[in-house]
Design an enzyme around this catalytic site. Structure first.
Site, PDB file in Angstrom:
ATOM      1  N   GLY A 123       0.816  -1.214   0.000  1.00  0.00           N
ATOM      2  CA  GLY A 123       0.000   0.000   0.000  1.00  0.00           C
ATOM      3  C   GLY A 123       0.847   1.260   0.000  1.00  0.00           C
ATOM      4  N   SER A 125       2.305   2.285  -2.886  1.00  0.00           N
ATOM      5  CA  SER A 125       2.234   2.773  -4.269  1.00  0.00           C
ATOM      6  C   SER A 125       3.501   2.579  -5.083  1.00  0.00           C
ATOM      7  CB  SER A 125       1.857   4.257  -4.293  1.00  0.00           C
ATOM      8  OG  SER A 125       0.554   4.382  -3.899  1.00  0.00           O
ATOM      9  N   ASP A 194      -1.812   8.828  -5.538  1.00  0.00           N
ATOM     10  CA  ASP A 194      -0.493   8.189  -5.517  1.00  0.00           C
ATOM     11  C   ASP A 194       0.481   8.925  -6.433  1.00  0.00           C
ATOM     12  OD1 ASP A 194      -2.115   6.497  -4.123  1.00  0.00           O
ATOM     13  OD2 ASP A 194      -2.114   4.905  -5.617  1.00  0.00           O
TER      14      ASP A 194
HETATM   15  C1  GLA Z   1      -5.190   3.737  -3.652  1.00  0.00           C
HETATM   16  C2  GLA Z   1      -5.542   4.572  -4.882  1.00  0.00           C
HETATM   17  C3  GLA Z   1      -5.627   6.055  -4.520  1.00  0.00           C
HETATM   18  C4  GLA Z   1      -6.548   6.279  -3.321  1.00  0.00           C
HETATM   19  C5  GLA Z   1      -6.212   5.321  -2.185  1.00  0.00           C
HETATM   20  C6  GLA Z   1      -7.218   5.363  -1.069  1.00  0.00           C
HETATM   21  O1  GLA Z   1      -3.914   4.053  -3.202  1.00  0.00           O
HETATM   22  O2  GLA Z   1      -4.580   4.365  -5.892  1.00  0.00           O
HETATM   23  O3  GLA Z   1      -6.041   6.795  -5.634  1.00  0.00           O
HETATM   24  O4  GLA Z   1      -7.880   6.172  -3.705  1.00  0.00           O
HETATM   25  O5  GLA Z   1      -6.128   3.967  -2.633  1.00  0.00           O
HETATM   26  O6  GLA Z   1      -7.245   6.598  -0.446  1.00  0.00           O
END
Ligand code: GLA
Length: 399
Positions: A123, A125, A194
């Protein structure tokens, strides 16, 4: 250190030192869960875990990619960019290349080596960082200036061959292009959080991002604060399905209440229109509307240096994700419960999409090491797994 590693990887495969190396950081959502695509607000951090990409031009119109994280290298011609089921990681690169091509950037062949220090599936990114690194590597090879739909006069390198730094406008256009790659090519209907975070990060500052105006304001994160990530080690999300479904519920709720996005509603308007919504739509909207308010209050608390109060908002955010939005899971709840009972912890919550991944913890620096040890022990006792706690520094954005 890792720019050296990516250069070494490049040299190993392609036989010479790469002329270009770019880096794009991972991000942490400090507070503001699933608010981005609802035109809401998020406080985010770029942190010192990166995707590095080393690149050099090649004359035959082919693109050759190697990655330290995956065995299969991937090669294709600029004229035939297609998915390869044996190398799904390359889709993030290909999606961006196709978007650049579509805008009119004349893609030339290149070799690239990719090395990452962002844990995969945590999580943080890594996928957005890979997209951003790709866009910046191509900019070094074939300088371009994006406009929202096309390209403008390319930037001129100085006498040393360095390009001018990206303006805020250019960073935003690159973020949008990378998001389009993820939406259209990878199939995740993500918001802009992200990509903006990776491009706009600022050392020692959180970014307060307003997804209605796309304004990014730095908020100092100074003081006795450490940011610790704890990893569940699980990912329950079924491809993009769960994420896209949550987004659909939010958008349906806004539509039924006659609002352009959930950002336009407050709790009173939501309560007044409750009968028009399904239970699930209402619960999702309730989370988002409350969460946007928590970001506003949280940014105020941070600016006032009231970290105790900020930590409370983080805990409330997690509860709202867990109880209303339903994107938490047993492992995330265990980590947050363990954290909140540790005396050094100010706040803890899930960060990012949810359904596994990681938690972000705001901890008093002098006891951060003790916190990390206690989290790992506690999580092992509860689940048999390590939480692999990571101490993160807040850093500048991609370059
Ligand atoms: C993921 C998505 C983002 C956002 C988050 C939750 O990271 O890529 O765009 O929506 O979840 O906040």
């Amino acid at each position: 250190m890792s720019t050296r590693e990516v250069a070494t990887l490049f040299k190993e495969y392609f036989g010479h030192t790469p002329p270009h190396v770019v880096q794009a950081p991972g991000r942490l959502e400090l507070i503001g869960n699933h608010t981005d695509y609802n035109q809401g607000l998020v406080l985010a951090l770029a942190v010192d875990r990166y995707i590095f990409m080393a690149a050099s031009p090649r004359p035959d119109g082919r693109i050759e990619l190697v990655s330290s994280a995956f065995r299969n290298r991937e090669g294709f011609a600029t004229s035939t960019i297609e998915k390869n089921p044996a190398a799904p990681w390359a889709n993030y690169v290909k999606g961006v290349l196709l978007q650049l091509q579509r805008r009119g950037v004349p893609l030339r062949g290149f070799n690239a080596a990719i090395h990452g220090t962002i844990p995969l599936g945590a999580g943080m990114s890594s996928s957005a960082a890979l997209e951003v690194a790709t866009a910046l590597a191509v900019r070094r090879l074939t300088p371009y200036t994006l406009t929202p739909t096309s390209i403008a006069t390319p930037p001129q390198a100085d006498a040393d061959g360095a390009l001018p730094p990206l303006t805020a406008r250019e960073r935003l256009d690159i973020a949008r292009l990378c998001q389009a790659a993820e939406n259209e090519y990878v199939g995740v209907n993500c918001g802009l959080l992200d990509q903006i975070s990776s491009l706009f990060g600022r050392a020692l500052h959180a970014m307060e991002i307003d997804f209605q105006t796309l304004a990014v304001e730095p908020v100092p994160m100074l003081g006795d604060l450490a940011v610790v990530v704890c990893q569940t080690g699980v990912k329950h999300e079924l491809v993009a399905g769960e994420y896209n479904a949550l987004r659909r519920h939010c958008e349906a709720a806004a539509r039924k209440l006659g609002a352009p996005a959930l950002r336009a509603l407050d709790m009173a308007a939501l309560q007044a229109g409750r009968a028009k919504l399904t239970e699930r739509e209402y619960a999702c909207a309730r989370h988002v509307v409350g969460e946007i308010q928590r970001v506003v209050s949280g940014a105020r608390a941070l600016r006032e240096g009231d970290f105790e109060q900020f930590g409370q908002y983080m805990l409330q955010s997690h509860e709202s994700s867990r109880d209303h939005f339903n994107n938490s899971c047993r492992e995330l709840d265990i980590l947050v419960d363990l954290a909140r009972h540790h005396p050094a912890c100010l706040g803890a919550r899930l960060t990012g999409g949810g359904f596994g991944g990681a938690t972000i913890n705001l901890v008093r620096t002098p006891r951060a090491a003790d916190f990390m040890e206690a989290m790992d022990d506690g999580y092992r006792k509860a689940t048999g797994r390590s939480a692999h706690p990571l101490l993160c520094q807040v850093v500048d954005g991609a370059h």
